[in-house]
Design an enzyme around this catalytic site. Structure first.
Site, mmCIF file in Angstrom:
data_model
loop_
_atom_site.group_PDB
_atom_site.id
_atom_site.type_symbol
_atom_site.label_atom_id
_atom_site.label_comp_id
_atom_site.label_asym_id
_atom_site.label_seq_id
_atom_site.Cartn_x
_atom_site.Cartn_y
_atom_site.Cartn_z
ATOM 1 N N ASN A 147 -4.094 -12.870 -12.068
ATOM 2 C CA ASN A 147 -2.804 -13.536 -12.317
ATOM 3 C C ASN A 147 -2.717 -14.957 -11.768
ATOM 4 O O ASN A 147 -1.953 -15.763 -12.266
ATOM 5 C CB ASN A 147 -1.633 -12.673 -11.822
ATOM 6 C CG ASN A 147 -1.642 -12.457 -10.332
ATOM 7 O OD1 ASN A 147 -2.714 -12.417 -9.717
ATOM 8 N ND2 ASN A 147 -0.491 -12.306 -9.735
ATOM 9 N N GLU A 245 -3.682 -7.978 0.041
ATOM 10 C CA GLU A 245 -2.391 -8.405 -0.513
ATOM 11 C C GLU A 245 -2.185 -7.627 -1.792
ATOM 12 O O GLU A 245 -2.983 -7.763 -2.730
ATOM 13 C CB GLU A 245 -2.376 -9.912 -0.801
ATOM 14 C CG GLU A 245 -2.456 -10.796 0.420
ATOM 15 C CD GLU A 245 -1.327 -10.593 1.412
ATOM 16 O OE1 GLU A 245 -0.285 -10.002 1.048
ATOM 17 O OE2 GLU A 245 -1.488 -11.014 2.572
ATOM 18 N N CYS A 279 2.977 -11.101 -7.880
ATOM 19 C CA CYS A 279 3.297 -10.043 -6.922
ATOM 20 C C CYS A 279 4.608 -10.363 -6.213
ATOM 21 O O CYS A 279 5.238 -9.485 -5.643
ATOM 22 C CB CYS A 279 2.162 -9.845 -5.921
ATOM 23 S SG CYS A 279 1.697 -11.330 -5.082
ATOM 24 N N GLU A 456 -2.430 -14.538 5.003
ATOM 25 C CA GLU A 456 -3.216 -15.546 4.310
ATOM 26 C C GLU A 456 -2.490 -16.880 4.402
ATOM 27 O O GLU A 456 -1.287 -16.934 4.648
ATOM 28 C CB GLU A 456 -3.353 -15.183 2.833
ATOM 29 C CG GLU A 456 -4.079 -13.878 2.593
ATOM 30 C CD GLU A 456 -4.662 -13.812 1.198
ATOM 31 O OE1 GLU A 456 -5.768 -14.349 1.000
ATOM 32 O OE2 GLU A 456 -4.017 -13.235 0.319
HETATM 33 N N1 NDP Z 1 -0.705 -8.366 -5.809
HETATM 34 C C1 NDP Z 1 -1.120 -9.019 -6.864
HETATM 35 O O1 NDP Z 1 -1.129 -10.228 -6.843
HETATM 36 C C2 NDP Z 1 -1.615 -8.301 -8.028
HETATM 37 C C3 NDP Z 1 -1.212 -7.016 -8.306
HETATM 38 N N2 NDP Z 1 -1.683 -6.393 -9.397
HETATM 39 C C4 NDP Z 1 -1.185 -5.024 -9.690
HETATM 40 O O2 NDP Z 1 -2.253 -4.216 -10.086
HETATM 41 C C5 NDP Z 1 -2.025 -3.681 -11.383
HETATM 42 C C6 NDP Z 1 -3.347 -3.541 -12.112
HETATM 43 O O3 NDP Z 1 -3.978 -4.807 -12.221
HETATM 44 P P1 NDP Z 1 -5.536 -4.887 -12.050
HETATM 45 O O4 NDP Z 1 -6.019 -6.215 -12.431
HETATM 46 O O5 NDP Z 1 -6.139 -3.745 -12.757
HETATM 47 O O6 NDP Z 1 -5.657 -4.758 -10.459
HETATM 48 P P2 NDP Z 1 -6.915 -4.324 -9.635
HETATM 49 O O7 NDP Z 1 -6.503 -3.991 -8.272
HETATM 50 O O8 NDP Z 1 -7.681 -3.302 -10.392
HETATM 51 O O9 NDP Z 1 -7.797 -5.651 -9.651
HETATM 52 C C7 NDP Z 1 -7.871 -6.621 -8.620
HETATM 53 C C8 NDP Z 1 -9.322 -6.959 -8.330
HETATM 54 O O10 NDP Z 1 -9.952 -5.810 -7.757
HETATM 55 C C9 NDP Z 1 -11.111 -5.473 -8.511
HETATM 56 N N3 NDP Z 1 -11.396 -4.054 -8.444
HETATM 57 C C10 NDP Z 1 -11.043 -3.076 -9.313
HETATM 58 N N4 NDP Z 1 -11.554 -1.880 -8.927
HETATM 59 C C11 NDP Z 1 -12.253 -2.106 -7.795
HETATM 60 C C12 NDP Z 1 -13.018 -1.285 -6.922
HETATM 61 N N5 NDP Z 1 -13.156 0.036 -7.138
HETATM 62 N N6 NDP Z 1 -13.598 -1.846 -5.847
HETATM 63 C C13 NDP Z 1 -13.440 -3.159 -5.595
HETATM 64 N N7 NDP Z 1 -12.761 -3.998 -6.392
HETATM 65 C C14 NDP Z 1 -12.161 -3.486 -7.480
HETATM 66 C C15 NDP Z 1 -10.748 -5.950 -9.901
HETATM 67 O O11 NDP Z 1 -11.884 -6.010 -10.728
HETATM 68 P P3 NDP Z 1 -11.718 -6.049 -12.338
HETATM 69 O O12 NDP Z 1 -11.957 -7.433 -12.637
HETATM 70 O O13 NDP Z 1 -12.726 -5.147 -12.908
HETATM 71 O O14 NDP Z 1 -10.342 -5.603 -12.653
HETATM 72 C C16 NDP Z 1 -10.123 -7.294 -9.582
HETATM 73 O O15 NDP Z 1 -11.100 -8.254 -9.273
HETATM 74 C C17 NDP Z 1 -1.063 -4.652 -12.016
HETATM 75 O O16 NDP Z 1 -0.344 -4.054 -13.028
HETATM 76 C C18 NDP Z 1 -0.216 -5.018 -10.838
HETATM 77 O O17 NDP Z 1 0.755 -4.029 -10.629
HETATM 78 C C19 NDP Z 1 -2.577 -7.000 -10.238
HETATM 79 C C20 NDP Z 1 -2.994 -8.278 -10.011
HETATM 80 C C21 NDP Z 1 -2.519 -9.033 -8.894
HETATM 81 O O1 AKG Z 2 4.564 -16.645 -5.898
HETATM 82 C C1 AKG Z 2 3.552 -17.282 -5.621
HETATM 83 O O2 AKG Z 2 3.573 -18.514 -5.471
HETATM 84 C C2 AKG Z 2 2.248 -16.589 -5.430
HETATM 85 C C3 AKG Z 2 2.224 -15.243 -6.070
HETATM 86 C C4 AKG Z 2 0.944 -14.553 -5.872
HETATM 87 O O3 AKG Z 2 0.155 -14.904 -5.047
HETATM 88 C C5 AKG Z 2 0.601 -13.394 -6.696
HETATM 89 O O4 AKG Z 2 1.363 -13.020 -7.575
HETATM 90 O O5 AKG Z 2 -0.484 -12.830 -6.492
#
Ligand code: NDP
Ligand code: AKG
Length: 476
Positions: A147, A245, A279, A456
């Site tokens: 994202n 995070e 997030c 962070e």
């Molecule tokens: N806090 C935040 O900023 C975020 C929250 N999310 C939440 O997560 C949900 C799913 O999104 P998603 O992208 O699938 O999130 P993930 O937690 O799956 O992905 C985040 C990162 O972790 C990696 N990952 C996935 N599985 C593993 C594993 N077993 N071991 C180590 N690393 C791993 C992913 O790889 P890969 O590239 O294969 O996915 C990616 O690089 C979203 O709908 C949202 O709710 C998602 C993105 C950001």
């Molecule tokens: O709101 C922001 O500026 C950062 C948000 C963020 O880090 C995220 O969605 O993972």
């Protein structure tokens, strides 16, 4: 094909993935190598091999590298922002802004690299000196989501390198292009071989191999709760330092005395900009009864007026959802909210000139805080409107969540603002500002189920990327 960077060499993977534009799924942005488990091991070995040299390099060398990266990012911000918008779907303005933010992060840590400080503390024994110094943690593994495909890598890579660590970096498989451009810039800026390694690929392969690897000393992760929890379990087994995070279900309280000219744009921004894929997004809008109807009228009108479409079109405010999987999940939550008794406005998948994952912003009216759609992170352009009576009720609903990343209040009362800042169970609290969109030089992180480990960003990042050594010397 775009390759991985391991031990200073560009290498193919065992597999490759097509990176497609979510605004036009017929468009392939590029083909990106996926690293194998063996290549993860090679990257970790390279990072270990380069560690001593980088940890003992002059802070000026590290600072110069980070400053050069900042300059190159700024010089290429439109080109990189365009790629970012094409691969992730956020608007071009947001994507260029994110690239600038990444540059600012590198510049900030270029400064921090020459400010690493310790303490000289008087010993209890005469003729003994005690020095407390900060040293690198070692090899750090960085796992990032799709994202913020350049800003989140930047705010992990820059402090890691500034404080003398070496890096193995795994970006999201969905958005490798921004990460690859950042890697090219680090390479061109003269980052020594092995100090920074890029291993693109799937989390289940590459991320998992990093999590299990005994040659990695610390892992910083941003992403979903289940993956974060598994990383923490692995880290406990292998005694890695860990920083997570994860999700949010961030509340934005709108009090009776709020200025609607402030509250409505604040909510629109927090809930729907970046297609709600933050997030820090405001997904629970907690509205005081006296202002509820007037607020809802304006919010719904303005949400419906948001322009959804191709992020490269300057008139567009909301780009597509990042992927089919994410879109399907969002649409399921829209159906769920309706089934749970909310009145749903918007939320449907629409077509534009191209076939993409476009979704109209969704407002869930008459929601209650016990609905699943009000409790689970959706990560899309969806916001629940929950009516409450008075400040105490608003505060208790705001805190009634397993998450605690960011929160906000719109009010003209100093008393409510002050009390909310004190009582809100969140790592970041906003008054008359969106819950999302934070500064790059101050701590970022949450409490409860949102975050684990130290903060962070800003100077607080030193807590994670350094370890403390206490040195005694007898001077007699
Ligand atoms: N806090 C935040 O900023 C975020 C929250 N999310 C939440 O997560 C949900 C799913 O999104 P998603 O992208 O699938 O999130 P993930 O937690 O799956 O992905 C985040 C990162 O972790 C990696 N990952 C996935 N599985 C593993 C594993 N077993 N071991 C180590 N690393 C791993 C992913 O790889 P890969 O590239 O294969 O996915 C990616 O690089 C979203 O709908 C949202 O709710 C998602 C993105 C950001
Ligand atoms: O709101 C922001 O500026 C950062 C948000 C963020 O880090 C995220 O969605 O993972």
């Amino acid at each position: 094909m775009k390759q991985n960077l391991i031990a200073g060499a560009w290498v193919d993977g065992h597999d490759a993935v097509e990176n497609r534009n979510p605004a036009d799924i017929s468009e392939v942005i590029g083909v990106y190598a996926r690293a194998s488990v063996e290549q993860v091991d090679q990257a970790v070995q390279a990072a270990n091999g380069a560690l001593r040299g980088w940890a003992s390099a002059s802070p000026q060398v590290r600072s110069d590298l980070l400053e050069a990266v900042a300059q190159k990012l700024l010089a290429r911000k439109t080109e990189i922002g365009t790629v970012l918008a094409r691969e992730e779907g956020k608007t071009l303005a947001e994507a260029i802004g994110e690239t600038v933010r990444a540059a600012q992060v590198f510049r900030f840590f270029a400064g921090e690299a020459v400010r690493v400080a310790g303490d000289a503390i008087a010993s209890l024994r005469t003729d003994v000196d005690v020095d407390v110094v900060r040293e690198p943690v070692g090899v750090v593994g960085l796992i990032t989501p799709w994202n913020f495909p350049i800003a989140i890598p930047a705010w992990k890579i820059a402090p890691a390198l500034a404080y003398g660590n070496t890096v193995v970096f795994k970006p999201a498989d969905l958005t490798p292009a921004s990460a690859h451009l950042l890697t090219e810039i680090l390479y061109e800026a003269g980052c020594p071989a092995g100090v920074f390694n890029l291993v693109m690929g799937q989390g289940s392969v590459v991320g998992n191999a990093m999590s299990a690897h005994s040659g990695i000393n610390a892992i910083s992760f941003t992403g979903s709760v289940p993956v974060g929890q598994n990383l923490a379990i692995d880290a406990a087994r292998s005694m890695k330092k860990i920083q997570l995070e994860m999700g949010g279900k961030n509340p934005m309280v709108v009090m009776d005395d709020a200025d609607l000219d402030i509250a409505v744009p604040v909510v629109l921004n927090g809930a729907f900009f970046s297609t709600g894929q933050r997030c820090t997004a405001s997904s629970r809008i907690i509205v005081d009864a006296g202002i509820h109807d007037a607020f809802v009228d304006r919010l719904v009108t303005q949400a419906q007026a948001l322009t959804v479409g191709n992020p490269l079109d300057p008139s567009v405010q909301i780009g597509p959802v990042v992927s089919k999987k994410q879109l399907v999940g969002n649409l399921e939550y829209v159906d769920l909210a309706r089934a749970e008794g909310a009145e749903v406005i918007g939320g449907e998948h629409v077509d534009r000139d191209t076939t993409g994952y476009y979704q109209i912003p969704a407002v869930f009216l008459n929601a209650t805080n016990d609905m699943r759609s009000s409790r689970e992170e959706i990560f899309g352009p969806c916001a629940s409107i929950i009516k409450v009576s008075g400040f105490d009720h608003a505060l208790s609903v705001a805190n009634d969540t397993e998450f605690g990343l960011s929160s906000g209040i719109c009010t003209s009362s100093l008393k409510y603002a002050r009390e909310f800042k004190r009582q809100s169970e969140a790592g970041m609290v906003m008054v008359n500002l969106p819950t999302a969109g934070v500064d790059y030089h101050v701590p970022f992180g949450g409490c409860k189920g949102s975050s684990h480990g130290s903060r962070e960003q800003g100077r607080y990042a030193a807590e994670f990327y350094t370890t403390v050594k206490t040195a005694y010397s007898f001077a007699g």
